[in-house]
Write an enzyme that holds these catalytic residues in place. Structure first.
Site, PDB file in Angstrom:
ATOM      1  N   ASP A  52      -7.826   4.881   2.388  1.00 17.29           N
ATOM      2  CA  ASP A  52      -7.318   3.503   2.415  1.00 17.29           C
ATOM      3  C   ASP A  52      -8.500   2.550   2.312  1.00 17.29           C
ATOM      4  O   ASP A  52      -9.548   2.812   2.901  1.00 17.29           O
ATOM      5  CB  ASP A  52      -6.551   3.263   3.735  1.00 17.29           C
ATOM      6  CG  ASP A  52      -5.593   2.089   3.633  1.00 17.29           C
ATOM      7  OD1 ASP A  52      -6.048   0.974   3.314  1.00 17.29           O
ATOM      8  OD2 ASP A  52      -4.388   2.288   3.863  1.00 17.29           O
ATOM      9  N   GLY A  67      -1.514   1.910   5.795  1.00 17.14           N
ATOM     10  CA  GLY A  67      -0.517   0.857   5.540  1.00 17.14           C
ATOM     11  C   GLY A  67       0.797   1.124   6.257  1.00 17.14           C
ATOM     12  O   GLY A  67       0.943   2.120   6.976  1.00 17.14           O
ATOM     13  N   TYR A 112      11.874   3.007  -3.678  1.00 18.74           N
ATOM     14  CA  TYR A 112      12.258   2.429  -2.386  1.00 18.74           C
ATOM     15  C   TYR A 112      13.062   1.169  -2.608  1.00 18.74           C
ATOM     16  O   TYR A 112      12.729   0.350  -3.455  1.00 18.74           O
ATOM     17  CB  TYR A 112      11.045   1.976  -1.562  1.00 18.74           C
ATOM     18  CG  TYR A 112       9.942   2.964  -1.384  1.00 18.74           C
ATOM     19  CD1 TYR A 112      10.179   4.318  -1.298  1.00 18.74           C
ATOM     20  CD2 TYR A 112       8.638   2.499  -1.270  1.00 18.74           C
ATOM     21  CE1 TYR A 112       9.129   5.191  -1.104  1.00 18.74           C
ATOM     22  CE2 TYR A 112       7.590   3.367  -1.074  1.00 18.74           C
ATOM     23  CZ  TYR A 112       7.841   4.716  -1.003  1.00 18.74           C
ATOM     24  OH  TYR A 112       6.797   5.577  -0.819  1.00 18.74           O
ATOM     25  N   ASP A 144     -11.764   2.757  -2.067  1.00 22.51           N
ATOM     26  CA  ASP A 144     -10.854   2.111  -3.013  1.00 22.51           C
ATOM     27  C   ASP A 144     -10.561   3.104  -4.145  1.00 22.51           C
ATOM     28  O   ASP A 144     -11.492   3.659  -4.728  1.00 22.51           O
ATOM     29  CB  ASP A 144     -11.542   0.860  -3.577  1.00 22.51           C
ATOM     30  CG  ASP A 144     -10.580  -0.009  -4.354  1.00 22.51           C
ATOM     31  OD1 ASP A 144      -9.720   0.544  -5.071  1.00 22.51           O
ATOM     32  OD2 ASP A 144     -10.699  -1.239  -4.237  1.00 22.51           O
ATOM     33  N   LEU A 147      10.897 -10.379   3.878  1.00 21.06           N
ATOM     34  CA  LEU A 147      11.854 -11.118   4.698  1.00 21.06           C
ATOM     35  C   LEU A 147      11.821 -10.759   6.194  1.00 21.06           C
ATOM     36  O   LEU A 147      11.763 -11.649   7.041  1.00 21.06           O
ATOM     37  CB  LEU A 147      13.271 -10.894   4.147  1.00 21.06           C
ATOM     38  CG  LEU A 147      14.386 -11.594   4.914  1.00 21.06           C
ATOM     39  CD1 LEU A 147      14.227 -13.112   4.857  1.00 21.06           C
ATOM     40  CD2 LEU A 147      15.752 -11.176   4.382  1.00 21.06           C
ATOM     41  N   SER A 196       9.638   1.669  -6.817  1.00 21.29           N
ATOM     42  CA  SER A 196      10.385   0.594  -6.184  1.00 21.29           C
ATOM     43  C   SER A 196      11.670   0.339  -6.953  1.00 21.29           C
ATOM     44  O   SER A 196      11.731   0.513  -8.174  1.00 21.29           O
ATOM     45  CB  SER A 196       9.488  -0.645  -6.215  1.00 21.29           C
ATOM     46  OG  SER A 196      10.253  -1.814  -6.173  1.00 21.29           O
ATOM     47  N   TYR A 254       4.526  -7.171 -10.666  1.00 23.69           N
ATOM     48  CA  TYR A 254       4.588  -6.072  -9.685  1.00 23.69           C
ATOM     49  C   TYR A 254       5.578  -5.003 -10.157  1.00 23.69           C
ATOM     50  O   TYR A 254       5.257  -3.808 -10.221  1.00 23.69           O
ATOM     51  CB  TYR A 254       5.005  -6.613  -8.307  1.00 23.69           C
ATOM     52  CG  TYR A 254       5.525  -5.530  -7.380  1.00 23.69           C
ATOM     53  CD1 TYR A 254       4.645  -4.646  -6.764  1.00 23.69           C
ATOM     54  CD2 TYR A 254       6.895  -5.369  -7.157  1.00 23.69           C
ATOM     55  CE1 TYR A 254       5.126  -3.625  -5.951  1.00 23.69           C
ATOM     56  CE2 TYR A 254       7.375  -4.358  -6.353  1.00 23.69           C
ATOM     57  CZ  TYR A 254       6.493  -3.493  -5.739  1.00 23.69           C
ATOM     58  OH  TYR A 254       6.965  -2.481  -4.945  1.00 23.69           O
ATOM     59  N   PHE A 290       0.695   6.031  -1.933  1.00 19.66           N
ATOM     60  CA  PHE A 290       1.262   4.739  -1.515  1.00 19.66           C
ATOM     61  C   PHE A 290       0.400   3.560  -1.961  1.00 19.66           C
ATOM     62  O   PHE A 290       0.925   2.473  -2.212  1.00 19.66           O
ATOM     63  CB  PHE A 290       1.316   4.635   0.021  1.00 19.66           C
ATOM     64  CG  PHE A 290       2.263   5.576   0.693  1.00 19.66           C
ATOM     65  CD1 PHE A 290       3.618   5.317   0.699  1.00 19.66           C
ATOM     66  CD2 PHE A 290       1.796   6.704   1.335  1.00 19.66           C
ATOM     67  CE1 PHE A 290       4.495   6.177   1.337  1.00 19.66           C
ATOM     68  CE2 PHE A 290       2.656   7.574   1.979  1.00 19.66           C
ATOM     69  CZ  PHE A 290       4.015   7.312   1.979  1.00 19.66           C
ATOM     70  N   ASN A 316      -4.802  -4.375   2.842  1.00 20.40           N
ATOM     71  CA  ASN A 316      -3.643  -4.999   3.501  1.00 20.40           C
ATOM     72  C   ASN A 316      -3.251  -4.188   4.739  1.00 20.40           C
ATOM     73  O   ASN A 316      -2.074  -4.022   5.046  1.00 20.40           O
ATOM     74  CB  ASN A 316      -2.463  -5.088   2.511  1.00 20.40           C
ATOM     75  CG  ASN A 316      -1.362  -5.995   3.023  1.00 20.40           C
ATOM     76  OD1 ASN A 316      -1.608  -6.899   3.826  1.00 20.40           O
ATOM     77  ND2 ASN A 316      -0.143  -5.747   2.587  1.00 20.40           N
ATOM     78  N   LYS A 352       5.158  -0.898 -11.600  1.00 22.21           N
ATOM     79  CA  LYS A 352       5.879   0.306 -11.143  1.00 22.21           C
ATOM     80  C   LYS A 352       6.544   1.002 -12.331  1.00 22.21           C
ATOM     81  O   LYS A 352       6.541   2.230 -12.418  1.00 22.21           O
ATOM     82  CB  LYS A 352       6.918  -0.063 -10.076  1.00 22.21           C
ATOM     83  CG  LYS A 352       6.293  -0.540  -8.766  1.00 22.21           C
ATOM     84  CD  LYS A 352       5.481   0.544  -8.077  1.00 22.21           C
ATOM     85  CE  LYS A 352       4.815   0.084  -6.811  1.00 22.21           C
ATOM     86  NZ  LYS A 352       3.886   1.058  -6.242  1.00 22.21           N
ATOM     87  N   ASP A 404      12.565 -12.969  -8.310  1.00 20.25           N
ATOM     88  CA  ASP A 404      13.619 -12.309  -7.517  1.00 20.25           C
ATOM     89  C   ASP A 404      14.778 -11.844  -8.400  1.00 20.25           C
ATOM     90  O   ASP A 404      15.206 -12.581  -9.288  1.00 20.25           O
ATOM     91  CB  ASP A 404      14.188 -13.284  -6.473  1.00 20.25           C
ATOM     92  CG  ASP A 404      13.541 -13.112  -5.110  1.00 20.25           C
ATOM     93  OD1 ASP A 404      13.014 -12.023  -4.837  1.00 20.25           O
ATOM     94  OD2 ASP A 404      13.569 -14.082  -4.329  1.00 20.25           O
TER      95      ASP A 404
END
Ligand code: UD1
Length: 339
Positions: free
Chosen positions: A32, A11, A178, A59, A201, A125, A150, A81, A36, A154, A299
């Protein structure tokens, strides 16, 4: 030499980290499932480092298969990750997110315990902070309600690790929160290549400029920020990768005082969506086609990091700024679109 297991090594963050680990003299094994990502990442790593990656297409939810990896290798540490990371998808398909992100970690911890692999670096995150009450956020800033499934995964994963550490005193973990990773490798041989449709973004900006998309929608322009758009902390992928090598070394050198060490990884600077767009326009010389649209569910309004702790514990300071991020991302977009 004992090896480092990197989950999600094909990734975006995983592959850049593998390069940094190899360049720092570590031996790496990657797992991996390419959900994605794709195996080309390994070829690029080889091109950049001259080394072939030992890898398994597995997986993490399949514990039996994952056990084979632990049986066949002697690991000092795991860098985890592999996880799903789209805020929007997690709102529409929460079960998929909980199943994948929680089970992957639980299976790893079972196997780390069984095979006595004592060090875990976990990809968390800044979304765990939710709408933080004060900025910049430090690792002591109280966690608010997660704004998306999501983010919730975390928060729960961090809790699972801390509960595990309480009853397994020989284990140590660094939890890296992160902020917004972006940009590409300085070789321009590797960068963010979303396998599925991009939903962060920076790649959306470069794909729009490249003509792969008609226009960029700026999600919300009525937030209580300096220009009405959300504030985030964009961190260059190579700076982020280096922090993983520093964190592994911190554990390997027995420098961790606490069983679990939380570290923020951000540049320390908050940028609005419009500022990111303008930085792109400046470094690329392109005008971007964008429009102001509705807010996106899940958001948070604004978040950026205080990285003092990263500096103190692992000697880390970001070396690159938003212009470097946008320029490297744009060079990489042009490169990957031409091939
Ligand atoms: C979130 C998490 C981050 C995590 C990432 C994984 C927060 C604060 N951050 O990042 O920790 O690593 O998910 O995917 O929860 N935007 C647009 N138009 C677009 C796309 C994005 O305006 O087409 C805006 C978003 O509203 C946001 C900013 O750009 O304000 C960044 O969005 P994105 O790149 O998706 O990352 P986050 O959601 O901040």
């Amino acid at each position: 030499m004992k090896k480092i297991l990197v989950t999600g090594g094909a990734g975006y963050i995983g592959s850049h980290t593998i390069i940094d680990l190899i360049e720092s003299g570590h031996q790496v094994v990657s797992v991996d499932n390419f959900i994605n990502s794709n195996a080309q990442s390994y070829d690029r790593i080889t091109e950049i480092t001259g080394q072939t990656i030992q890898q398994y297409a597995i997986d993490l939810c399949d514990r039996q298969k994952l056990e084979q990896v632990f049986r066949e290798n002697d690991f000092s540490s795991v860098i985890h990750f592999a996880a799903l990371k789209s805020v929007g998808d997690s709102v529409s398909d929460p079960l998929h997110y909980y199943h994948n992100n929680l089970l992957g970690l639980i299976n790893l911890l079972y196997l780390q315990k069984q095979y006595q692999v004592h060090h875990l670096i976990f990809s968390s995150s800044c979304s765990v902070y939710g709408n933080a009450e004060s900025l910049p956020v430090t690792e002591r800033t109280p966690l608010k309600e997660a704004e998306s499934p999501y983010a919730q995964t975390k928060q729960v994963c961090e809790q699972i690790i801390f509960d595990f550490l309480k009853v397994n005193p020989t284990f140590k973990s660094v939890i890296l929160r992160y902020f917004n990773p972006a940009g590409a490798h300085s070789s321009n041989l590797m960068g963010e290549s979303p396998h599925n449709i991009a939903n962060n973004l920076v790649p959306i900006i470069t794909e729009t400029a490249m003509g792969k998309r008609d226009a960029l929608s700026v999600f919300g322009s009525d937030y209580p920020t300096r220009d009405g758009t959300c504030v985030r902390d964009y961190i260059h992928i190579m700076d982020l990768a280096a922090a993983h090598t520093g964190s592994v070394q911190f554990l390997l050198d027995n420098k961790a005082r606490d069983a679990g060490t939380i570290i923020n990884l951000g540049s320390g600077t908050g940028s609005t969506v419009l500022e990111v767009i303008h930085a792109f326009e400046k470094v690329s010389g392109n005008k971007l086609n964008y429009s102001l649209t509705n807010r996106r569910p899940g958001d948070v309004v604004a978040v950026y990091a205080d990285y003092t702790k990263a500096n103190k514990l692992i000697g880390w300071t970001p070396q690159r700024n938003l212009d470097d991020i946008m320029l490297s991302a744009w060079r990489w977009e042009q490169k990957r679109s031409a091939t």
